[in-house]
Design a protein around this motif. Structure first.
Motif, PDB file in Angstrom:
ATOM      1  N   ASP A 217       0.372  -1.447  -0.503  1.00 33.33           N
ATOM      2  CA  ASP A 217      -0.323  -0.488   0.039  1.00 33.33           C
ATOM      3  C   ASP A 217       1.108   1.147   0.450  1.00 33.33           C
ATOM      4  OD1 ASP A 217      -0.262   0.918   2.444  1.00 33.33           O
ATOM      5  OD2 ASP A 217       1.016  -1.230   2.605  1.00 33.33           O
ATOM      6  N   PRO A 218       0.133   2.269  -0.579  1.00 34.73           N
ATOM      7  CA  PRO A 218       1.070   3.754  -0.704  1.00 34.73           C
ATOM      8  C   PRO A 218       1.635   4.474   0.683  1.00 34.73           C
ATOM      9  CG  PRO A 218      -0.748   4.303  -0.741  1.00 34.73           C
ATOM     10  CD  PRO A 218      -1.148   2.498  -1.212  1.00 34.73           C
ATOM     11  N   TRP A 219       1.050   3.896   2.083  1.00 35.63           N
ATOM     12  CA  TRP A 219       0.787   4.453   3.278  1.00 35.63           C
ATOM     13  C   TRP A 219       2.332   3.513   4.147  1.00 35.63           C
ATOM     14  CZ3 TRP A 219      -4.102   2.448   1.699  1.00 35.63           C
ATOM     15  CH2 TRP A 219      -4.966   3.226   1.402  1.00 35.63           C
ATOM     16  N   THR A 220       1.917   2.967   4.102  1.00 33.41           N
ATOM     17  CA  THR A 220       3.110   1.966   4.932  1.00 33.41           C
ATOM     18  C   THR A 220       4.470   2.085   4.011  1.00 33.41           C
ATOM     19  OG1 THR A 220       2.687  -0.258   4.076  1.00 33.41           O
ATOM     20  CG2 THR A 220       1.778   0.698   6.030  1.00 33.41           C
ATOM     21  N   HIS A 221       4.238   1.961   2.863  1.00 30.78           N
ATOM     22  CA  HIS A 221       5.431   2.557   1.423  1.00 30.78           C
ATOM     23  C   HIS A 221       6.326   3.665   2.148  1.00 30.78           C
ATOM     24  CE1 HIS A 221       8.338   1.739  -2.104  1.00 30.78           C
ATOM     25  NE2 HIS A 221       8.328   3.123  -2.086  1.00 30.78           N
ATOM     26  N   GLU A 222       5.084   4.806   1.638  1.00 29.11           N
ATOM     27  CA  GLU A 222       6.280   5.943   2.412  1.00 29.11           C
ATOM     28  C   GLU A 222       6.743   6.362   3.133  1.00 29.11           C
ATOM     29  OE1 GLU A 222       6.333   9.700   4.586  1.00 29.11           O
ATOM     30  OE2 GLU A 222       4.891   8.478   4.775  1.00 29.11           O
ATOM     31  N   THR A 223       6.239   5.881   4.522  1.00 30.35           N
ATOM     32  CA  THR A 223       6.770   5.152   6.440  1.00 30.35           C
ATOM     33  C   THR A 223       7.797   4.845   5.879  1.00 30.35           C
ATOM     34  OG1 THR A 223       4.288   5.382   7.256  1.00 30.35           O
ATOM     35  CG2 THR A 223       5.909   4.872   8.089  1.00 30.35           C
ATOM     36  N   LEU A 224       7.662   3.037   5.395  1.00 30.82           N
ATOM     37  CA  LEU A 224       9.671   3.090   5.389  1.00 30.82           C
ATOM     38  C   LEU A 224      10.768   3.838   4.778  1.00 30.82           C
ATOM     39  CD1 LEU A 224      10.002   0.958   2.355  1.00 30.82           C
ATOM     40  CD2 LEU A 224       7.265  -0.282   3.377  1.00 30.82           C
ATOM     41  N   MET A 225       9.895   4.387   3.868  1.00 29.39           N
ATOM     42  CA  MET A 225      10.547   5.181   2.672  1.00 29.39           C
ATOM     43  C   MET A 225      11.633   5.674   3.664  1.00 29.39           C
ATOM     44  SD  MET A 225      11.400   3.220  -0.135  1.00 29.39           S
ATOM     45  CE  MET A 225      12.568   3.899  -0.801  1.00 29.39           C
ATOM     46  N   ARG A 226      10.585   6.572   5.029  1.00 28.47           N
ATOM     47  CA  ARG A 226      11.152   7.868   5.389  1.00 28.47           C
ATOM     48  C   ARG A 226      12.265   7.059   6.619  1.00 28.47           C
ATOM     49  NH1 ARG A 226       7.588   9.861   8.686  1.00 28.47           N
ATOM     50  NH2 ARG A 226       5.695   9.095   8.332  1.00 28.47           N
ATOM     51  N   PHE A 227      12.113   6.124   6.548  1.00 30.86           N
ATOM     52  CA  PHE A 227      13.179   5.424   7.536  1.00 30.86           C
ATOM     53  C   PHE A 227      14.052   4.130   7.625  1.00 30.86           C
ATOM     54  CE2 PHE A 227       9.160   6.699  10.329  1.00 30.86           C
ATOM     55  CZ  PHE A 227       9.763   7.763  11.064  1.00 30.86           C
ATOM     56  N   ARG A 228      14.673   4.596   5.787  1.00 29.17           N
ATOM     57  CA  ARG A 228      15.578   3.698   5.025  1.00 29.17           C
ATOM     58  C   ARG A 228      16.701   3.439   5.758  1.00 29.17           C
ATOM     59  NH1 ARG A 228      12.519  -0.017   4.314  1.00 29.17           N
ATOM     60  NH2 ARG A 228      14.564  -1.523   3.090  1.00 29.17           N
ATOM     61  N   GLU A 229      17.246   4.943   7.327  1.00 29.85           N
ATOM     62  CA  GLU A 229      18.249   4.928   7.158  1.00 29.85           C
ATOM     63  C   GLU A 229      18.850   3.956   8.266  1.00 29.85           C
ATOM     64  OE1 GLU A 229      16.293   7.465   9.264  1.00 29.85           O
ATOM     65  OE2 GLU A 229      16.199   6.828   7.348  1.00 29.85           O
ATOM     66  N   ARG A 230      17.754   3.097   9.255  1.00 28.91           N
ATOM     67  CA  ARG A 230      17.491   2.373  10.284  1.00 28.91           C
ATOM     68  C   ARG A 230      17.397   0.430   9.461  1.00 28.91           C
ATOM     69  NH1 ARG A 230      14.647   5.526  14.421  1.00 28.91           N
ATOM     70  NH2 ARG A 230      15.027   7.714  14.194  1.00 28.91           N
ATOM     71  N   HIS A 231      17.335   0.545   8.987  1.00 22.63           N
ATOM     72  CA  HIS A 231      16.785  -1.072   8.334  1.00 22.63           C
ATOM     73  C   HIS A 231      18.100  -1.505   7.402  1.00 22.63           C
ATOM     74  CE1 HIS A 231      15.135  -3.807   5.383  1.00 22.63           C
ATOM     75  NE2 HIS A 231      13.749  -3.743   5.815  1.00 22.63           N
ATOM     76  N   GLN A 232      17.940  -2.617   7.794  1.00 17.42           N
ATOM     77  CA  GLN A 232      18.816  -3.727   7.365  1.00 17.42           C
ATOM     78  C   GLN A 232      18.972  -3.472   5.810  1.00 17.42           C
ATOM     79  OE1 GLN A 232      16.368  -4.357   9.006  1.00 17.42           O
ATOM     80  NE2 GLN A 232      16.767  -5.844  10.360  1.00 17.42           N
ATOM     81  N   ASP A 233      18.323  -3.234   4.758  1.00 16.35           N
ATOM     82  CA  ASP A 233      18.626  -2.854   3.308  1.00 16.35           C
ATOM     83  C   ASP A 233      18.050  -1.418   2.942  1.00 16.35           C
ATOM     84  OD1 ASP A 233      19.529  -2.817   0.638  1.00 16.35           O
ATOM     85  OD2 ASP A 233      17.914  -4.756   0.564  1.00 16.35           O
ATOM     86  N   PRO A 234      19.023  -0.402   2.931  1.00 18.94           N
ATOM     87  CA  PRO A 234      18.269   0.702   2.611  1.00 18.94           C
ATOM     88  C   PRO A 234      17.776   0.542   1.030  1.00 18.94           C
ATOM     89  CG  PRO A 234      20.121   1.104   3.809  1.00 18.94           C
ATOM     90  CD  PRO A 234      20.189  -0.090   3.356  1.00 18.94           C
ATOM     91  N   SER A 235      18.330  -0.115   0.190  1.00 20.83           N
ATOM     92  CA  SER A 235      18.112   0.245  -1.136  1.00 20.83           C
ATOM     93  C   SER A 235      16.428  -0.005  -1.798  1.00 20.83           C
ATOM     94  CB  SER A 235      19.417  -0.541  -1.702  1.00 20.83           C
ATOM     95  OG  SER A 235      18.985  -2.374  -1.304  1.00 20.83           O
ATOM     96  N   GLY A 236      15.951  -1.051  -1.003  1.00 21.43           N
ATOM     97  CA  GLY A 236      15.116  -1.824  -1.160  1.00 21.43           C
ATOM     98  C   GLY A 236      14.055  -1.087  -0.021  1.00 21.43           C
ATOM     99  N   SER A 237      12.533  -2.188  -0.616  1.00 28.58           N
ATOM    100  CA  SER A 237      11.444  -1.922   0.853  1.00 28.58           C
ATOM    101  C   SER A 237      12.058  -3.287   1.740  1.00 28.58           C
ATOM    102  CB  SER A 237      10.634  -2.076  -0.410  1.00 28.58           C
ATOM    103  OG  SER A 237      10.240  -3.187  -1.068  1.00 28.58           O
TER     104      SER A 237
END
Length: 291
Positions: free
Chosen positions: A99-119
């Motif tokens: 969905d667009p809402w969780t996608h927008e959120t996860l992209m805002r926090f990519r620097e906290r993720h194991q793989d910032p290059s994708g979703s």
């Protein structure tokens, strides 16, 4: 049994049936917590079940902590004859994956993720050995899930997939928690899926969102008029993938008070499930389809 007992301050005793989650451990925990409740031990004020454990809160002015501990340990033998059957319900939960809402959120926090290059779904599919996100989503929704605990956040269910252990999906939480997660996000951490009942901080991977409220303290949602929390331990969930049009339709129906979750009453038998997981799950989903 691997049961471990420990104190939680002056008012709690924590009973851990096993260090790892399994349905066997869940049913033993359920049996022990039921035995404590039926024993009517003076001073007990609350019993809180969890995935493979439970916690007892008591009044130390009524009963000493060491006495409370001894009384709980005396009940452990009852768990050896743990009931392995449960009258429960299977519920269809619509999910708008990607969905667009969780996608927008996860992209805002990519620097906290194991793989910032994708979703989050890209990452989950890759580390679980799937060739595509679509194949991973299929694995997530194709078999039912068992609600082993409700809590941490009010109304939030922890769901354990009803498949062989080697087939279970596993995804670590974010390296650092987010400060925002949309309400009704379908998340994943470790071997557990969940639904975020309210908006707030979180660390689980985000796969999609459901239009179906599961917590309503004002009890204005039609199917939550009797109790503000929808889920209870022992519920079985079948995710249903939906698109944006269906998401909007259900959202409107919820607001109009006309939406009713699809539910079927079923019996869960642990021995029958362990003997034939695929066949048993098929019968559960057939009951839901007939509802």
């Amino acid at each position: 049994m691997k049961t471990r007992y420990s104190y939680g301050g002056d008012e709690h005793i924590y009973v851990e049936v096993d260090e790892e989650m399994s349905l066997d451990a869940f049913f033993i925990s359920l049996s022990m917590s039921k035995a404590v409740r039926e024993a009517n031990i003076p001073g007990v004020t609350e019993i809180c079940p969890a995935n493979a454990s439970f916690e007892v809160r008591f009044d130390p002015d009524v009963i000493a902590p060491e006495t409370m501990m001894a009384k709980i340990k005396e009940l452990e033998h009852k768990a050896e004859q743990a009931e392995k059957r449960l009258s429960t319900r299977i519920i269809e939960i619509p999910v708008y994956y990607q969905d667009p809402w969780t996608h927008e959120t996860l992209m805002r926090f990519r620097e906290r993720h194991q793989d910032p290059s994708g979703s989050d779904l890209d990452y989950a599919a890759r580390i679980n050995g799937y060739d595509s996100v679509a194949a991973f989503i299929e694995a997530h929704h194709s078999q039912p899930w068992f609600v082993s605990m409700v809590g941490f956040v009010a109304g939030l269910p922890f769901l354990y997939q009803l498949v062989e252990r080697e087939k279970q999906l596993q995804v670590p939480k974010y390296l650092r928690p987010r400060t925002d997660t949309p309400r009704h996000t379908v998340g994943y951490g470790g071997c557990f899926s969940c639904i975020y009942s309210v908006r707030g901080a979180g660390g689980y991977q985000m796969f999609g969102i459901t239009p179906m409220p599961i917590f309503d303290p004002e009890q204005k949602v039609s199917y939550l008029e009797d109790f503000m929390v929808f889920f209870k331990p022992g519920d079985i969930v079948k995710w249903k993938p939906i698109d944006r049009a269906e998401y909007d339709r259900i959202t409107a129906a919820v607001e109009q008070g006309t939406y009713a979750p699809r539910i079927a009453e079923v019996d869960f038998d642990l021995d029958a499930f362990n003997a034939d997981m695929t066949g048993f799950n098929a019968k559960l989903m057939e009951a839901l389809n007939d509802a």
